[in-house]
Design an enzyme around this catalytic site. Structure first.
Site, short mmCIF file in Angstrom:
data_model
loop_
_atom_site.label_atom_id
_atom_site.label_comp_id
_atom_site.label_asym_id
_atom_site.label_seq_id
_atom_site.Cartn_x
_atom_site.Cartn_y
_atom_site.Cartn_z
N ARG A 1 3.34 7.09 11.32
CA ARG A 1 2.82 7.12 12.77
C ARG A 1 2.21 8.14 13.53
O ARG A 1 3.87 8.72 13.62
CB ARG A 1 3.71 5.75 13.70
CG ARG A 1 3.57 4.43 12.88
CD ARG A 1 2.74 4.07 13.00
NE ARG A 1 2.33 2.78 12.31
CZ ARG A 1 1.48 2.73 10.94
NH1 ARG A 1 1.26 3.37 10.31
NH2 ARG A 1 1.34 1.29 10.70
N ASN B 1 0.80 -0.91 0.07
CA ASN B 1 -0.08 0.05 0.02
C ASN B 1 0.85 0.99 0.25
O ASN B 1 0.57 2.28 0.39
CB ASN B 1 -0.52 0.41 1.23
CG ASN B 1 0.21 -0.15 2.73
OD1 ASN B 1 0.62 -0.07 2.61
ND2 ASN B 1 -0.82 -0.80 3.53
N HIS C 1 -7.82 7.45 9.84
CA HIS C 1 -5.62 6.15 8.83
C HIS C 1 -6.94 5.01 7.94
O HIS C 1 -6.94 3.65 7.75
CB HIS C 1 -5.75 4.74 10.36
CG HIS C 1 -4.40 4.51 9.31
ND1 HIS C 1 -3.44 3.66 10.22
CD2 HIS C 1 -3.17 4.95 8.68
CE1 HIS C 1 -2.34 3.53 10.03
NE2 HIS C 1 -2.29 3.73 8.41
N GLN D 1 -5.57 4.09 18.70
CA GLN D 1 -6.79 4.31 17.15
C GLN D 1 -7.56 3.16 17.79
O GLN D 1 -7.40 1.64 18.31
CB GLN D 1 -5.66 3.91 15.93
CG GLN D 1 -5.08 5.51 15.79
CD GLN D 1 -4.09 4.23 13.88
OE1 GLN D 1 -3.25 5.10 13.33
NE2 GLN D 1 -4.27 3.64 13.42
P1 NDP Z 1 10.77 1.74 4.05
O1 NDP Z 1 10.74 1.10 4.91
O2 NDP Z 1 10.54 1.88 2.93
O3 NDP Z 1 10.57 3.47 4.54
C1 NDP Z 1 11.26 3.78 5.25
C2 NDP Z 1 12.49 4.91 5.05
O4 NDP Z 1 13.29 5.50 6.99
C3 NDP Z 1 13.78 4.52 4.55
O5 NDP Z 1 14.56 4.95 3.88
C4 NDP Z 1 15.19 4.02 5.85
O6 NDP Z 1 16.18 4.27 6.33
C5 NDP Z 1 14.26 5.75 6.60
N1 NDP Z 1 14.77 5.52 8.67
C6 NDP Z 1 15.29 5.08 9.00
N2 NDP Z 1 15.18 5.22 10.23
C7 NDP Z 1 14.55 6.60 9.84
C8 NDP Z 1 15.10 7.76 10.96
N3 NDP Z 1 15.54 7.76 12.37
N4 NDP Z 1 15.30 9.42 10.33
C9 NDP Z 1 14.40 9.29 9.32
N5 NDP Z 1 14.77 8.33 8.49
C10 NDP Z 1 14.90 7.03 8.54
O7 NDP Z 1 8.93 2.14 4.79
P2 NDP Z 1 7.57 2.46 3.87
O8 NDP Z 1 8.15 3.79 2.61
O9 NDP Z 1 7.03 1.79 3.25
O10 NDP Z 1 6.93 3.07 5.13
C11 NDP Z 1 7.56 4.26 5.80
C12 NDP Z 1 6.85 4.38 7.47
O11 NDP Z 1 4.89 4.66 6.92
C13 NDP Z 1 6.31 3.01 7.78
O12 NDP Z 1 7.11 2.48 8.87
C14 NDP Z 1 4.55 2.80 8.44
O13 NDP Z 1 4.68 3.37 10.09
C15 NDP Z 1 4.39 4.03 7.39
N6 NDP Z 1 3.24 3.30 6.71
C16 NDP Z 1 2.14 4.07 7.03
C17 NDP Z 1 0.55 3.38 5.99
C18 NDP Z 1 -0.84 3.39 6.43
O14 NDP Z 1 -1.34 3.53 5.91
N7 NDP Z 1 -1.00 5.45 6.57
C19 NDP Z 1 0.64 2.90 4.99
C20 NDP Z 1 2.10 1.93 5.41
C21 NDP Z 1 3.27 2.64 5.78
P3 NDP Z 1 17.44 3.10 5.56
O15 NDP Z 1 16.06 2.01 5.28
O16 NDP Z 1 17.59 3.57 4.78
O17 NDP Z 1 17.73 2.15 7.25
#
Ligand code: NDP
Length: 384
Positions: free
Chosen positions: A285, A147, A333, A314
């Protein structure tokens, strides 16, 4: 035979199934990084049907029945008298969605001695105590990418809704008015603004790509930098820390995982360092922002708007301050549970279950915790 407890959001108030607006959903061939969509051996639903509510049961009722497993589906998830807690003691599998999360806390793990698999239908498994899952050897998995684009689209919509003052303008129409000055007194063009994302992972990067044609100046912060050619292609400025990004932009969108480093990241101090009248969107989140500091920043005008679809807890209570704070464009959400997204993560849930019951390895990109440690996607997203 295994027992599975599935916690899903309640059916629509007008009954199930709903009257669908369209007859189906477009066929997507693969995810943007080329990885394959879920590959279950079969599905027992028509893509585009409502699957995420109790009667939808993620399209898995027949699958569980045919394989002789017990399935309990409920939306009653909170408190010690909830059906979820009553069913936990002999559950081997728990399936829940972040939109209506069955929080699996340390205390609940203690009540579920037979639990082996905690499956997130969707993305984001922070409603599960992952340290406890590791300690107990419980596998945690989700459907990576299922998603992500759904959330990216919702994010772009909410950025535009805030900057262009959509929600109050819509309300004037519903109320029978034509109050142009009232609608536009805080409406702007996004064009020319500095827009930044926190984390350029799957969702953050998709947001950057979607915003590029709007003629904005793009910025991002992530713990790891994007490849130089991607940065160049997006024409995006990298910031080494969140403080640098926050003070350099007009709009911030949060896409980092909820981990210790991001918990309450947007507190009074960081909000105070932003340009007056900034916009903040959070579809990651809720706990990455300080709830009270957001309300105060909106009241003072430090923030011109806040939007997103993530709350804590939630569902939020009816008097949750984010329901009534000024200049918000919040939704429940919902971003990651469009009918399109449901078809993908329901199929992915079935793929994981088929592998689990057959004793086959779960796709590594779906894994968060396995064998007492972070694994697959979990090793990248949560092990910081
Ligand atoms: P990804 O794992 O693809 O991306 C997360 C990114 O965050 C990675 O590039 C990671 O870097 C980076 N990261 C890790 N730690 C930190 C930090 N301390 N500060 C800044 N960046 C950081 O996840 P998605 O993009 O798929 O999803 C992101 C978030 O969105 C999920 O964790 C989830 O909580 C939320 N989400 C919400 C949904 C909704 O319905 N609203 C649905 C799906 C997800 P690296 O990989 O290099 O460590």
């Amino acid at each position: 035979m295994a027992k599975c407890v599935m916690v899903l959001y309640p059916d629509p108030i007008d009954g199930y199934p709903p009257r669908y607006a369209r007859d189906g959903i477009p066929v997507i061939k693969c995810y943007p990084d080329g990885s394959s969509l879920p590959t279950p051996s079969a599905i027992d639903f028509k893509p585009g049907e409502m699957l995420g509510c109790v009667s939808g049961a993620l399209g898995l009722r027949k699958f569980f029945e045919d394989n002789g497993h017990e399935l309990v589906v409920t939306s009653d998830k909170d408190g010690p008298d909830s059906e979820f807690e009553r069913e936990l003691p002999d559950a081997e599998i728990v399936i829940s969605q972040p939109f209506w999360p069955a929080y699996i806390t340390r205390e609940r793990f203690a009540k579920a001695p037979r639990l082996r698999l905690a499956l997130t239908a969707g993305i984001g498994s922070d409603h599960v105590d992952l340290d406890e899952a590791r300690a107990r050897g419980v596998t945690v998995a989700e459907e990576t990418y299922s998603n992500s684009i759904s959330v990216a689209e919702h994010t772009v919509m909410q950025i535009l809704a805030l900057v262009r003052n959509f929600v109050p303008s819509h309300r004037w129409v519903i109320d029978g008015g034509w109050n142009i000055a009232d609608c536009v007194e805080c409406a702007y063009d996004l064009e020319g603004m500095d827009v930044g994302v926190i984390a350029a992972g799957r969702i953050g990067r998709a947001v950057l790509e979607r915003l590029r044609p709007f003629g904005v100046h793009l910025h991002y912060f992530d713990v790891h930098r994007l490849p130089a050619d991607v940065e160049k292609d997006l024409n995006v400025v990298y910031h080494r820390d969140v403080e640098s990004l926050a003070r350099s932009v007009d709009v911030v969108s949060i896409h980092s995982p909820l981990i210790a480093q991001t918990h309450h990241m947007f507190d009074e101090k960081l909000l105070g360092s932003m340009r007056r009248g900034s916009y903040l969107v959070n579809t990651a989140r809720a706990e990455q922002t300080d709830q009270r500091a957001i309300v105060a920043a909106l009241q003072s005008g430090q923030l011109a708007g806040y939007a997103g679809d993530v709350w804590y807890p939630q569902p939020p209570p009816s008097d949750h301050p984010w329901r009534s704070m000024p200049n918000n464009a919040m939704t429940p959400h919902v971003s990651g549970t469009t009918l399109s997204a449901q078809a993908r993560y329901a199929a992915g849930t079935r793929e994981i279950l088929e592998d689990w019951f057959a004793g086959k390895p779960i796709r590594s990109e779906y894994l968060i915790v396995e064998g007492g440690r972070f694994a697959g996607t979990g090793a990248k997203s949560y092990a910081h």
